[in-house]
Design a protein around this motif. Structure first.
Motif, PDB file in Angstrom:
ATOM      1  N   PHE A  79       4.493   3.439 -11.189  1.00 25.12           N
ATOM      2  CA  PHE A  79       4.158   4.218  -9.807  1.00 25.12           C
ATOM      3  C   PHE A  79       3.368   3.235  -9.001  1.00 25.12           C
ATOM      4  O   PHE A  79       4.082   3.229  -7.573  1.00 25.12           O
ATOM      5  N   LEU A  80       2.651   2.376  -9.228  1.00 22.89           N
ATOM      6  CA  LEU A  80       1.889   1.397  -8.390  1.00 22.89           C
ATOM      7  C   LEU A  80       3.143   0.449  -8.267  1.00 22.89           C
ATOM      8  O   LEU A  80       3.008  -0.342  -6.924  1.00 22.89           O
ATOM      9  N   PHE A  81       3.951  -0.027  -9.134  1.00 21.79           N
ATOM     10  CA  PHE A  81       4.960  -0.863  -8.678  1.00 21.79           C
ATOM     11  C   PHE A  81       5.696  -0.596  -7.587  1.00 21.79           C
ATOM     12  O   PHE A  81       6.096  -1.370  -6.714  1.00 21.79           O
ATOM     13  N   ILE A  82       6.049   0.785  -7.551  1.00 25.55           N
ATOM     14  CA  ILE A  82       7.049   1.442  -6.701  1.00 25.55           C
ATOM     15  C   ILE A  82       6.495   1.261  -5.084  1.00 25.55           C
ATOM     16  O   ILE A  82       6.935   0.949  -4.228  1.00 25.55           O
ATOM     17  N   ILE A  83       5.049   1.717  -5.063  1.00 24.44           N
ATOM     18  CA  ILE A  83       4.142   1.674  -3.966  1.00 24.44           C
ATOM     19  C   ILE A  83       4.279   0.238  -3.334  1.00 24.44           C
ATOM     20  O   ILE A  83       4.361   0.045  -2.157  1.00 24.44           O
ATOM     21  N   GLY A  84       4.118  -0.641  -4.376  1.00 24.76           N
ATOM     22  CA  GLY A  84       4.149  -2.060  -3.713  1.00 24.76           C
ATOM     23  C   GLY A  84       5.552  -2.398  -3.401  1.00 24.76           C
ATOM     24  O   GLY A  84       5.601  -3.050  -2.342  1.00 24.76           O
ATOM     25  N   THR A  85       6.704  -1.871  -3.854  1.00 26.32           N
ATOM     26  CA  THR A  85       8.130  -2.148  -3.473  1.00 26.32           C
ATOM     27  C   THR A  85       8.540  -1.727  -1.854  1.00 26.32           C
ATOM     28  O   THR A  85       9.005  -2.033  -1.149  1.00 26.32           O
ATOM     29  N   PHE A  86       7.426  -0.638  -1.764  1.00 21.47           N
ATOM     30  CA  PHE A  86       7.631   0.297  -0.408  1.00 21.47           C
ATOM     31  C   PHE A  86       6.815  -0.609   0.747  1.00 21.47           C
ATOM     32  O   PHE A  86       6.855  -0.366   1.973  1.00 21.47           O
ATOM     33  N   ASP A  87       6.061  -1.573   0.213  1.00 25.12           N
ATOM     34  CA  ASP A  87       5.270  -2.579   1.070  1.00 25.12           C
ATOM     35  C   ASP A  87       4.049  -1.739   1.588  1.00 25.12           C
ATOM     36  O   ASP A  87       3.442  -1.962   2.845  1.00 25.12           O
ATOM     37  N   TYR A  88       3.569  -0.935   0.991  1.00 24.72           N
ATOM     38  CA  TYR A  88       2.279  -0.126   1.206  1.00 24.72           C
ATOM     39  C   TYR A  88       1.158  -0.613   0.052  1.00 24.72           C
ATOM     40  O   TYR A  88       0.177   0.337   0.346  1.00 24.72           O
ATOM     41  N   TRP A  89       1.139  -1.787  -0.139  1.00 26.86           N
ATOM     42  CA  TRP A  89       0.098  -2.007  -0.981  1.00 26.86           C
ATOM     43  C   TRP A  89      -1.247  -2.002  -0.466  1.00 26.86           C
ATOM     44  O   TRP A  89      -2.440  -1.453  -0.967  1.00 26.86           O
ATOM     45  N   SER A  90      -1.235  -2.853   0.743  1.00 24.74           N
ATOM     46  CA  SER A  90      -2.678  -2.894   1.248  1.00 24.74           C
ATOM     47  C   SER A  90      -3.175  -1.605   1.957  1.00 24.74           C
ATOM     48  O   SER A  90      -4.024  -1.127   1.895  1.00 24.74           O
ATOM     49  N   GLU A  91      -2.185  -0.568   2.414  1.00 20.73           N
ATOM     50  CA  GLU A  91      -2.331   0.651   2.810  1.00 20.73           C
ATOM     51  C   GLU A  91      -2.884   1.519   1.904  1.00 20.73           C
ATOM     52  O   GLU A  91      -3.777   2.450   1.884  1.00 20.73           O
ATOM     53  N   MET A  92      -2.276   1.350   0.471  1.00 17.47           N
ATOM     54  CA  MET A  92      -2.849   2.015  -0.609  1.00 17.47           C
ATOM     55  C   MET A  92      -4.340   1.631  -0.920  1.00 17.47           C
ATOM     56  O   MET A  92      -5.092   2.578  -1.063  1.00 17.47           O
ATOM     57  N   LEU A  93      -4.686   0.250  -0.818  1.00 16.68           N
ATOM     58  CA  LEU A  93      -5.942  -0.101  -1.205  1.00 16.68           C
ATOM     59  C   LEU A  93      -7.127   0.469  -0.051  1.00 16.68           C
ATOM     60  O   LEU A  93      -8.037   0.867  -0.280  1.00 16.68           O
ATOM     61  N   THR A  94      -6.386   0.615   1.284  1.00 18.81           N
ATOM     62  CA  THR A  94      -7.245   1.240   2.174  1.00 18.81           C
ATOM     63  C   THR A  94      -7.421   2.547   1.830  1.00 18.81           C
ATOM     64  O   THR A  94      -8.725   3.004   2.252  1.00 18.81           O
ATOM     65  N   THR A  95      -6.604   3.297   1.417  1.00 20.29           N
ATOM     66  CA  THR A  95      -6.692   4.619   1.065  1.00 20.29           C
ATOM     67  C   THR A  95      -7.746   4.914  -0.128  1.00 20.29           C
ATOM     68  O   THR A  95      -8.790   5.846   0.082  1.00 20.29           O
ATOM     69  N   LEU A  96      -7.345   4.077  -1.033  1.00 20.56           N
ATOM     70  CA  LEU A  96      -8.431   4.057  -2.109  1.00 20.56           C
ATOM     71  C   LEU A  96     -10.034   4.055  -1.638  1.00 20.56           C
ATOM     72  O   LEU A  96     -11.097   4.507  -2.289  1.00 20.56           O
ATOM     73  N   SER A  97      -9.954   3.039  -0.822  1.00 24.06           N
ATOM     74  CA  SER A  97     -11.552   2.712  -0.442  1.00 24.06           C
ATOM     75  C   SER A  97     -12.145   3.741   0.194  1.00 24.06           C
ATOM     76  O   SER A  97     -13.263   4.307   0.034  1.00 24.06           O
ATOM     77  N   ILE A  98     -11.412   4.381   1.354  1.00 29.37           N
ATOM     78  CA  ILE A  98     -12.041   5.790   1.804  1.00 29.37           C
ATOM     79  C   ILE A  98     -11.992   6.974   0.866  1.00 29.37           C
ATOM     80  O   ILE A  98     -13.279   7.526   0.986  1.00 29.37           O
ATOM     81  N   VAL A  99     -11.417   7.207  -0.170  1.00 31.75           N
ATOM     82  CA  VAL A  99     -11.323   7.984  -0.959  1.00 31.75           C
ATOM     83  C   VAL A  99     -12.633   7.935  -1.866  1.00 31.75           C
ATOM     84  O   VAL A  99     -13.562   8.593  -2.188  1.00 31.75           O
ATOM     85  N   MET A 100     -12.728   6.681  -2.492  1.00 29.36           N
ATOM     86  CA  MET A 100     -13.751   6.152  -3.337  1.00 29.36           C
ATOM     87  C   MET A 100     -15.189   6.390  -2.548  1.00 29.36           C
ATOM     88  O   MET A 100     -16.194   6.768  -3.214  1.00 29.36           O
ATOM     89  N   SER A 101     -15.267   6.010  -1.333  1.00 31.70           N
ATOM     90  CA  SER A 101     -16.185   5.911  -0.566  1.00 31.70           C
ATOM     91  C   SER A 101     -16.960   7.477  -0.254  1.00 31.70           C
ATOM     92  O   SER A 101     -17.980   7.739  -0.504  1.00 31.70           O
ATOM     93  N   ALA A 102     -15.943   8.196   0.038  1.00 29.35           N
ATOM     94  CA  ALA A 102     -16.154   9.669   0.160  1.00 29.35           C
ATOM     95  C   ALA A 102     -16.738  10.287  -1.189  1.00 29.35           C
ATOM     96  O   ALA A 102     -17.716  10.982  -1.187  1.00 29.35           O
ATOM     97  N   VAL A 103     -15.960  10.068  -2.211  1.00 23.29           N
ATOM     98  CA  VAL A 103     -16.247  10.504  -3.508  1.00 23.29           C
ATOM     99  C   VAL A 103     -17.693  10.156  -3.988  1.00 23.29           C
ATOM    100  O   VAL A 103     -18.667  11.016  -4.455  1.00 23.29           O
ATOM    101  N   LEU A 104     -18.097   8.869  -3.862  1.00 22.71           N
ATOM    102  CA  LEU A 104     -19.256   8.363  -3.920  1.00 22.71           C
ATOM    103  C   LEU A 104     -20.568   9.012  -3.357  1.00 22.71           C
ATOM    104  O   LEU A 104     -21.485   9.532  -4.016  1.00 22.71           O
TER     105      LEU A 104
END
Length: 286
Positions: A79-104
């Motif tokens: 799944f993660l590899f496919i996201i990378g092939t979409f060229d959304y790796w940086s956007e995915m990390l940003t999304t994870l940062s927002i979600v992790m901050s909110a959950v914390l």
């Protein structure tokens, strides 16, 4: 046909006045929260970006293998590899940062409130309708005070996400504490344990699996806010979905949406796996 009396109760005006008063009175506090929020998001995002993509995928594969099965880990890595092939790796990390901050923040706020609700009947009675309102209010409404307090950007996104996502962890923490066997609590107290010692050494350890279920639900609700939060300037995958909607770009929307689905599946399965592991260890210990 009966007509309703021509009476106007401007409750919204009072709510606006309260928000305006809060902004003017606690402006320094909101500025401090804004700076902390920006630092937290940037810190998490910078930390994630330091991890090479291949190592990140290997870590997720290992977690999936340990928490569930080896095939699950390989699937999450794919799944993660496919996201990378979409060229959304940086956007995915940003999304994870927002979600992790909110959950914390949700955990910092939600777990203590859930414990207080478990120990205080009156506090629980007061909080329940508030939590009901937080969960049933249209999530778009939370964007208004977020913009008012913090302007456009990721901090506003976190603020709105916290309001929307914190109720599950509060409710399940209360349920978990109340669900601990009374005999276990009485046994601990009979051996001289104080309420604090009983909470930390008996009730919380027993309540962890249920609390983890609350963490899982809170995380999924935070992820569900990704697209909505993009309306207040949040970056990440939600922003690409919003752009796709505005430009009627099916290709962009499909890839960004599918990436969010992949992230949701990975987070859901891994957090559920943590709860299952804790439950198994409890059974073995018992």
């Amino acid at each position: 046909m009966f007509e309703f009396p021509d009476v106007r109760f401007n409750l919204g005006d009072y709510a606006e006045a309260v928000v305006q008063w809060l902004r003017e009175t606690f402006s320094l506090l909101f500025d401090w929260i804004f700076q902390v929020g920006v630092s937290t998001i940037n810190g998490i995002n910078d930390g994630l970006e330091l991890i090479p993509w291949w190592l990140f995928i290997l870590i997720v594969i290992a977690l999936g293998w340990y928490l569930q099965r080896w095939i699950s880990g390989l699937l999450y890595g794919l799944f993660l590899f496919i996201i990378g092939t979409f060229d959304y790796w940086s956007e995915m990390l940003t999304t994870l940062s927002i979600v992790m901050s909110a959950v914390l923040v949700c955990l910092i706020i939600g777990v203590p409130l859930g414990i207080l609700m478990a120990f205080s009947k009156w506090f629980s009675i007061i909080m329940r309708p508030i939590l009901d309102a937080m969960q049933t209010m249209p999530s778009f409404i939370y964007l208004i005070p977020a913009i008012f307090f913090f302007g456009l950007g990721n901090v506003s996104a976190i603020f709105a996400t916290i309001i929307y996502a914190v109720p599950p962890v509060i409710r399940l923490t209360e349920l978990a504490i109340r669900g601990v066997s009374p005999s276990m609590v009485e046994s601990a107290q009979s051996f001289g344990s104080s309420k604090g010692q009983t909470l930390w050494k008996v009730q919380l350890p027993q309540a962890v699996p249920t609390i983890m279920a609350g963490v899982n639900q809170t995380t999924m609700m935070a992820l569900a806010m990704v697209v909505i939060a993009s309306m207040v300037g949040a970056r990440g995958l939600g922003e690409d979905v919003l752009i796709a909607i505005n430009t009627v770009n099916f290709s962009l929307g499909f890839e960004a949406g599918l990436s969010i689905v992949f992230i949701a599946i990975i987070i859901d399965r891994l957090t559920s796996g943590v709860a299952d592991k804790i439950q198994k260890h409890r059974r073995v210990a018992a």
